[in-house]
Design a protein around this motif. Structure first.
Motif, mmCIF file in Angstrom:
data_model
loop_
_atom_site.group_PDB
_atom_site.id
_atom_site.type_symbol
_atom_site.label_atom_id
_atom_site.label_comp_id
_atom_site.label_asym_id
_atom_site.label_seq_id
_atom_site.Cartn_x
_atom_site.Cartn_y
_atom_site.Cartn_z
ATOM 1 N N GLY A 6 0.790 -1.231 0.000
ATOM 2 C CA GLY A 6 0.000 0.000 0.000
ATOM 3 C C GLY A 6 0.817 1.274 0.000
ATOM 4 O O GLY A 6 0.266 2.371 0.069
ATOM 5 N N LEU A 7 2.145 1.148 -0.078
ATOM 6 C CA LEU A 7 3.013 2.319 -0.152
ATOM 7 C C LEU A 7 3.677 2.348 -1.523
ATOM 8 O O LEU A 7 3.721 1.349 -2.229
ATOM 9 N N TYR A 8 4.200 3.498 -1.862
ATOM 10 C CA TYR A 8 5.028 3.654 -3.052
ATOM 11 C C TYR A 8 6.482 3.722 -2.594
ATOM 12 O O TYR A 8 6.767 4.205 -1.499
ATOM 13 N N TYR A 9 7.400 3.276 -3.458
ATOM 14 C CA TYR A 9 8.812 3.228 -3.091
ATOM 15 C C TYR A 9 9.678 3.827 -4.191
ATOM 16 O O TYR A 9 9.367 3.701 -5.372
ATOM 17 N N SER A 10 10.788 4.440 -3.767
ATOM 18 C CA SER A 10 11.768 4.945 -4.732
ATOM 19 C C SER A 10 12.992 4.034 -4.710
ATOM 20 O O SER A 10 13.226 3.316 -3.737
ATOM 21 N N GLU A 11 13.781 4.105 -5.774
ATOM 22 C CA GLU A 11 15.019 3.328 -5.815
ATOM 23 C C GLU A 11 16.076 3.923 -4.882
ATOM 24 O O GLU A 11 17.116 3.311 -4.663
ATOM 25 N N ASP A 12 15.803 5.105 -4.311
ATOM 26 C CA ASP A 12 16.691 5.698 -3.308
ATOM 27 C C ASP A 12 16.297 5.263 -1.895
ATOM 28 O O ASP A 12 16.820 5.789 -0.919
ATOM 29 N N HIS A 13 15.312 4.367 -1.797
ATOM 30 C CA HIS A 13 14.883 3.761 -0.535
ATOM 31 C C HIS A 13 14.042 4.690 0.344
ATOM 32 O O HIS A 13 14.097 4.615 1.564
ATOM 33 N N GLU A 14 13.250 5.545 -0.301
ATOM 34 C CA GLU A 14 12.215 6.290 0.421
ATOM 35 C C GLU A 14 10.872 5.650 0.118
ATOM 36 O O GLU A 14 10.682 5.044 -0.933
ATOM 37 N N TRP A 15 9.948 5.783 1.067
ATOM 38 C CA TRP A 15 8.581 5.315 0.847
ATOM 39 C C TRP A 15 7.646 6.527 0.875
ATOM 40 O O TRP A 15 7.977 7.565 1.440
ATOM 41 N N GLU A 118 5.769 -4.838 -4.218
ATOM 42 C CA GLU A 118 6.316 -6.035 -4.866
ATOM 43 C C GLU A 118 7.556 -5.690 -5.696
ATOM 44 O O GLU A 118 8.578 -6.379 -5.636
ATOM 45 N N GLU A 119 7.475 -4.603 -6.472
ATOM 46 C CA GLU A 119 8.619 -4.188 -7.298
ATOM 47 C C GLU A 119 9.804 -3.780 -6.423
ATOM 48 O O GLU A 119 10.954 -4.084 -6.735
ATOM 49 N N TYR A 120 9.522 -3.096 -5.304
ATOM 50 C CA TYR A 120 10.607 -2.671 -4.419
ATOM 51 C C TYR A 120 11.267 -3.886 -3.753
ATOM 52 O O TYR A 120 12.489 -3.933 -3.639
ATOM 53 N N ALA A 121 10.465 -4.858 -3.345
ATOM 54 C CA ALA A 121 11.018 -6.072 -2.735
ATOM 55 C C ALA A 121 11.965 -6.765 -3.710
ATOM 56 O O ALA A 121 13.055 -7.218 -3.327
ATOM 57 N N GLU A 122 11.590 -6.829 -4.982
ATOM 58 C CA GLU A 122 12.457 -7.422 -5.993
ATOM 59 C C GLU A 122 13.721 -6.584 -6.186
ATOM 60 O O GLU A 122 14.825 -7.122 -6.319
ATOM 61 N N PHE A 123 13.554 -5.258 -6.149
ATOM 62 C CA PHE A 123 14.688 -4.343 -6.321
ATOM 63 C C PHE A 123 15.740 -4.533 -5.228
ATOM 64 O O PHE A 123 16.927 -4.631 -5.499
ATOM 65 N N ILE A 124 15.309 -4.628 -3.966
ATOM 66 C CA ILE A 124 16.289 -4.752 -2.884
ATOM 67 C C ILE A 124 16.894 -6.153 -2.820
ATOM 68 O O ILE A 124 18.006 -6.307 -2.311
ATOM 69 N N GLU A 125 16.193 -7.144 -3.337
ATOM 70 C CA GLU A 125 16.782 -8.485 -3.411
ATOM 71 C C GLU A 125 18.011 -8.478 -4.299
ATOM 72 O O GLU A 125 18.956 -9.236 -4.073
ATOM 73 N N GLU A 126 17.978 -7.639 -5.317
ATOM 74 C CA GLU A 126 19.082 -7.583 -6.290
ATOM 75 C C GLU A 126 20.250 -6.756 -5.776
ATOM 76 O O GLU A 126 21.341 -6.822 -6.322
#
Length: 127
Positions: A6-15, A118-126
């Protein structure tokens, strides 16, 4: 490490969380974990305006100093004053009491450019 739905995420790790009349912004659980114990927070002034991806503050931990980047353009409505005396709130509750700023967004469509949980979870896994 948690990623909240339910949140939005940035690739800089802000929500970003949508509220009735503003957007609430903080750093993710991943970010606070990477930083370690946060000991100092520098936040912007209320009424200051920022463009998307501008640096808006600084988090200082026992390990590093890290800039924070605003994931959407807008004007600062409120800053979390509790963090001045209690910066550890970011470590203890990054998605709740550890929020950083509240923003009046300039362009709601910028939210569409951010990552889903979901996209952020995949991003941080990488990472």
């Amino acid at each position: 490490m948690s990623v909240k739905d339910g949140l939005y995420y940035s690739e800089d790790h802000e929500w970003v969380r949508e509220e009735e009349d503003c957007l609430v912004i903080g750093v993710t659980d991943f970010a606070q974990e990477e930083l370690g114990d946060i000991v100092f927070v520098e936040l912007p002034e209320v009424e200051e305006e920022f463009e998307k991806n501008d640096g808006f503050g600084v988090l200082e931990s026992v390990k590093a100093v890290s800039d924070t980047f605003i994931p959407v353009s807008g004007k600062i409505l409120e800053v979390n004053e509790n963090l001045i005396d209690n910066p550890e709130l970011i470590n203890d509750d990054p998605y709740g009491e550890g929020w950083l700023i509240k923003v009046d967004p300039a362009d709601d469509s910028e939210l569409d450019e951010l990552l889903s949980a979901e996209e952020y979870a995949e991003f941080i896994e990488e990472e």
